[in-house]
Design a protein around this motif. Structure first.
Motif, short mmCIF file in Angstrom:
data_model
loop_
_atom_site.label_atom_id
_atom_site.label_comp_id
_atom_site.label_asym_id
_atom_site.label_seq_id
_atom_site.Cartn_x
_atom_site.Cartn_y
_atom_site.Cartn_z
N GLU A 173 -9.24 1.86 -3.68
CA GLU A 173 -9.64 0.65 -2.97
C GLU A 173 -9.54 -0.54 -3.91
N LYS A 205 -10.70 -4.86 -4.48
CA LYS A 205 -11.61 -5.95 -4.14
C LYS A 205 -10.85 -7.24 -4.48
N GLN A 234 -4.66 -2.12 9.77
CA GLN A 234 -5.49 -1.28 10.63
C GLN A 234 -5.78 -2.09 11.90
N TRP A 269 -7.89 -5.40 11.28
CA TRP A 269 -8.07 -5.81 9.89
C TRP A 269 -6.97 -5.20 9.02
N THR A 270 -6.91 -5.66 7.79
CA THR A 270 -5.92 -5.16 6.85
C THR A 270 -6.62 -4.75 5.56
N CYS A 271 -6.30 -3.56 5.09
CA CYS A 271 -6.81 -3.17 3.77
C CYS A 271 -5.64 -3.22 2.80
N PRO A 296 -4.78 -1.27 -0.46
CA PRO A 296 -5.05 -0.30 -1.52
C PRO A 296 -4.14 -0.51 -2.73
#
Length: 124
Positions: A24, A26, A73, A76-78, A80
């Motif tokens: 993940e 930040k 997603q 939303w968007t992650c 990684p």
């Protein structure tokens, strides 16, 4: 020698047993980094991304090669951070989504195996 082409590919592409696949991140409110959605090359390091406002969560050293991947997603968007083993998976199929699905499936299998739950008990 195995007859499974995917396993042969992983071995030939230098899979790091026990190595990380992804982590993940930040993001600073306005990071300096722009994601190239076509790039799957490990052309950044944990330190270089930190300097651009992207913190890679985990215990990787600053010199660890990494690439950011946009994972959209529903709603939303992650983003990684992906490491060498992620890159190795993409040698079989160039899709970042495919590599993330392989990672998620492998994690679910490991969790099931480590839980000691039998196959019969796991069936609905």
């Amino acid at each position: 020698m195995t007859s499974w082409p995917a396993l042969q590919l992983l071995r030939g592409a230098c899979w790091e047993a026990g190595g990380p696949v992804l982590a993940e991140t930040k993001l600073d409110p306005s990071p300096k980094f722009q994601i190239d959605t076509r790039n799957l090359e490990l052309n950044e390091t944990v330190d270089s991304l930190n300097a651009q406002g992207v913190e890679i969560l985990g215990d990787q050293t600053g010199t660890t090669p990494v690439v950011l991947v946009s994972a959209e997603q529903t709603g939303w968007t992650c983003v990684p951070g992906c490491f060498k083993n992620f890159y190795v998976i993409t040698r079989y199929n160039r899709s970042a989504r495919y590599a993330m699905a392989v990672h998620d499936l492998a994690a679910a299998i490991v969790q099931r195996v480590n839980s000691g739950q039998t196959l019969e008990a796991a069936r609905p």
